[in-house]
Design a protein around this motif. Sequence first.
Motif, PDB file in Angstrom:
ATOM      1  N   PRO A  58     -10.886  -2.695   4.855  1.00  0.00           N
ATOM      2  CA  PRO A  58     -12.065  -1.907   5.245  1.00  0.00           C
ATOM      3  C   PRO A  58     -11.873  -1.196   6.586  1.00  0.00           C
ATOM      4  O   PRO A  58     -12.446  -1.583   7.606  1.00  0.00           O
ATOM      5  CB  PRO A  58     -13.168  -2.956   5.320  1.00  0.00           C
ATOM      6  CG  PRO A  58     -12.451  -4.199   5.716  1.00  0.00           C
ATOM      7  CD  PRO A  58     -11.108  -4.122   5.051  1.00  0.00           C
ATOM      8  N   ASP A  61     -12.730   5.367   6.767  1.00  0.00           N
ATOM      9  CA  ASP A  61     -13.776   5.790   5.829  1.00  0.00           C
ATOM     10  C   ASP A  61     -14.187   4.690   4.851  1.00  0.00           C
ATOM     11  O   ASP A  61     -15.241   4.779   4.225  1.00  0.00           O
ATOM     12  CB  ASP A  61     -13.307   7.006   5.026  1.00  0.00           C
ATOM     13  CG  ASP A  61     -13.133   8.236   5.904  1.00  0.00           C
ATOM     14  OD1 ASP A  61     -13.742   8.266   6.996  1.00  0.00           O
ATOM     15  OD2 ASP A  61     -12.384   9.140   5.503  1.00  0.00           O
ATOM     16  N   ARG A  63     -14.927   1.653   5.602  1.00  0.00           N
ATOM     17  CA  ARG A  63     -15.837   0.695   6.226  1.00  0.00           C
ATOM     18  C   ARG A  63     -17.235   0.856   5.636  1.00  0.00           C
ATOM     19  O   ARG A  63     -17.752   1.953   5.512  1.00  0.00           O
ATOM     20  CB  ARG A  63     -15.868   0.917   7.730  1.00  0.00           C
ATOM     21  CG  ARG A  63     -16.510  -0.198   8.476  1.00  0.00           C
ATOM     22  CD  ARG A  63     -15.801  -0.315   9.817  1.00  0.00           C
ATOM     23  NE  ARG A  63     -16.358  -1.381  10.606  1.00  0.00           N
ATOM     24  CZ  ARG A  63     -15.803  -2.584  10.678  1.00  0.00           C
ATOM     25  NH1 ARG A  63     -14.728  -2.835   9.998  1.00  0.00           N
ATOM     26  NH2 ARG A  63     -16.336  -3.505  11.429  1.00  0.00           N
ATOM     27  N   PHE A  64     -17.841  -0.231   5.245  1.00  0.00           N
ATOM     28  CA  PHE A  64     -19.180  -0.293   4.654  1.00  0.00           C
ATOM     29  C   PHE A  64     -19.265   0.411   3.303  1.00  0.00           C
ATOM     30  O   PHE A  64     -20.335   0.800   2.866  1.00  0.00           O
ATOM     31  CB  PHE A  64     -20.238   0.264   5.615  1.00  0.00           C
ATOM     32  CG  PHE A  64     -20.232  -0.417   6.950  1.00  0.00           C
ATOM     33  CD1 PHE A  64     -20.572  -1.752   7.058  1.00  0.00           C
ATOM     34  CD2 PHE A  64     -19.866   0.268   8.093  1.00  0.00           C
ATOM     35  CE1 PHE A  64     -20.547  -2.384   8.287  1.00  0.00           C
ATOM     36  CE2 PHE A  64     -19.848  -0.355   9.327  1.00  0.00           C
ATOM     37  CZ  PHE A  64     -20.186  -1.685   9.420  1.00  0.00           C
ATOM     38  N   GLU A  65     -18.140   0.585   2.621  1.00  0.00           N
ATOM     39  CA  GLU A  65     -18.127   1.150   1.274  1.00  0.00           C
ATOM     40  C   GLU A  65     -17.945   0.024   0.256  1.00  0.00           C
ATOM     41  O   GLU A  65     -17.628  -1.107   0.608  1.00  0.00           O
ATOM     42  CB  GLU A  65     -16.980   2.163   1.119  1.00  0.00           C
ATOM     43  CG  GLU A  65     -17.140   3.413   1.948  1.00  0.00           C
ATOM     44  CD  GLU A  65     -18.291   4.288   1.477  1.00  0.00           C
ATOM     45  OE1 GLU A  65     -18.540   4.344   0.261  1.00  0.00           O
ATOM     46  OE2 GLU A  65     -18.947   4.894   2.337  1.00  0.00           O
ATOM     47  N   VAL A  66     -18.125   0.352  -1.002  1.00  0.00           N
ATOM     48  CA  VAL A  66     -17.908  -0.608  -2.076  1.00  0.00           C
ATOM     49  C   VAL A  66     -16.416  -0.943  -2.130  1.00  0.00           C
ATOM     50  O   VAL A  66     -15.565  -0.063  -1.974  1.00  0.00           O
ATOM     51  CB  VAL A  66     -18.378  -0.017  -3.425  1.00  0.00           C
ATOM     52  CG1 VAL A  66     -18.083  -0.976  -4.561  1.00  0.00           C
ATOM     53  CG2 VAL A  66     -19.850   0.310  -3.367  1.00  0.00           C
TER      54      VAL A  66
END
Length: 72
Positions: A58, A61, A63-66
């Motif tokens: 993570p 980009d 980071r905090f994505e599925v």
Amino acid sequence: MWLFLLIIVTILFSSNFCESIVDPIVETPYGSVEGFTYSTASGSDAEIFLGIPFAAPPIADLRFEVISMQIF
């Protein structure tokens, strides 16, 4: 007679030895994973599998994505 006994003992010990040096292999949906057997100080055996990728790291980009699988 002694030669026959020596041959039998050699076969028994060699077959037992060969079984203990085979590395464990596990089949996954993404392919085979080979590990190794580790003997602990207490005498227990553990099958170890190292370096198995499970997700893209993570960073940036991502980071905090599925979570997405990263196949090598």
